[in-house]
Design a protein around this motif. Structure first.
Motif, PDB file in Angstrom:
ATOM      1  N   THR A  23      -3.859   4.027  -0.659  1.00  0.00           N
ATOM      2  CA  THR A  23      -4.209   3.169  -1.781  1.00  0.00           C
ATOM      3  C   THR A  23      -3.550   1.811  -1.614  1.00  0.00           C
ATOM      4  O   THR A  23      -2.467   1.706  -1.029  1.00  0.00           O
ATOM      5  CB  THR A  23      -3.752   3.753  -3.141  1.00  0.00           C
ATOM      6  OG1 THR A  23      -2.337   3.911  -3.135  1.00  0.00           O
ATOM      7  CG2 THR A  23      -4.424   5.083  -3.441  1.00  0.00           C
TER       8      THR A  23
ATOM      9  N   TRP B 257     -10.530   2.004   4.782  1.00  0.00           N
ATOM     10  CA  TRP B 257      -9.148   2.456   4.725  1.00  0.00           C
ATOM     11  C   TRP B 257      -8.713   3.038   6.063  1.00  0.00           C
ATOM     12  O   TRP B 257      -9.486   3.681   6.762  1.00  0.00           O
ATOM     13  CB  TRP B 257      -8.949   3.525   3.660  1.00  0.00           C
ATOM     14  CG  TRP B 257      -9.178   3.134   2.230  1.00  0.00           C
ATOM     15  CD1 TRP B 257      -9.749   3.924   1.281  1.00  0.00           C
ATOM     16  CD2 TRP B 257      -8.834   1.930   1.551  1.00  0.00           C
ATOM     17  NE1 TRP B 257      -9.774   3.283   0.074  1.00  0.00           N
ATOM     18  CE2 TRP B 257      -9.225   2.048   0.209  1.00  0.00           C
ATOM     19  CE3 TRP B 257      -8.228   0.738   1.960  1.00  0.00           C
ATOM     20  CZ2 TRP B 257      -9.015   1.041  -0.728  1.00  0.00           C
ATOM     21  CZ3 TRP B 257      -8.038  -0.274   1.030  1.00  0.00           C
ATOM     22  CH2 TRP B 257      -8.427  -0.117  -0.294  1.00  0.00           C
TER      23      TRP B 257
ATOM     24  N   CYS C 109       0.840  -1.193   0.000  1.00  0.00           N
ATOM     25  CA  CYS C 109       0.000   0.000   0.000  1.00  0.00           C
ATOM     26  C   CYS C 109       0.876   1.244   0.000  1.00  0.00           C
ATOM     27  O   CYS C 109       2.088   1.169   0.248  1.00  0.00           O
ATOM     28  CB  CYS C 109      -0.934   0.006   1.202  1.00  0.00           C
ATOM     29  SG  CYS C 109      -0.095  -0.012   2.805  1.00  0.00           S
TER      30      CYS C 109
END
Length: 178
Positions: free
Chosen positions: A176, A154, A31
């Motif tokens: 992300t 998230w 990530c």
């Protein structure tokens, strides 16, 4: 009696939510995120911003983006290895937790906990899923709490503590999966 039992339903498992995030991270292989870091030295706090990449195989790579006086310093951390590169700037950050926590290693520790750390607890806290991970053992154990937005899943905040004292806080943005 059948009506009473049919009205009962199992509450959603917050532990399963934590495991689902881990599975997605493992599938993605890593990530990226921005971390606004605040380090607690007791009588003083140090703040800086990092652009972070966590890779399951290679560990963490980061670059200091703020403040301007230390921007551009890059580091990589994997397991016990760490490398810091810079030109004419020196970044002097004392280790915490009896030498067990280097402030620039925070993204690696958080990422490692998300990917493989022991999940000690998971529960709902306001609009967040709060997951507590344990990293290490005995006197070297660190507690890593992460708050995930319930709607997206998230992470948005993390804290690293030792002996019940919060040492580092990370405000996470631009997350992300890679």
């Amino acid at each position: 009696m059948c009506l009473l039992l049919s009205a009962c339903s199992k509450a959603p498992s917050r532990m399963q939510d934590a495991l689902d995030f881990r599975a997605a991270l493992l599938t993605a292989g890593g990530c990226s995120f921005t971390a606004n870091v605040s380090v607690n030295y007791g009588d003083a706090a140090v703040k800086f911003t990092l652009a972070c990449e966590y890779d399951l195989e290679d560990g963490a790579k980061l670059c200091v983006s703020a403040p301007d006086t230390i921007a551009g310093i890059e580091a990589s951390v994997s397991g016990e290895d760490a490398a810091i590169t810079f030109e004419d700037t020196q970044l002097a950050l004392e280790n915490l937790a009896g030498g067990n926590l280097a402030p620039l290693a925070a993204p690696f520790i958080v990422g490692r906990c998300w990917a493989q750390g022991y999940i000690d607890a998971a529960g709902k806290e306001d609009a967040y899923l709060r997951v507590t991970y344990l990293d290490g053992y005995g006197a070297q154990e660190l507690t890593v709490d992460t708050w995930f937005l319930a709607e997206s899943g998230w992470p948005v905040r993390a804290e690293i503590a030792s002996g019940g004292e919060t040492l580092l806080k990370l405000e996470l943005t631009n997350f992300t999966m890679d």
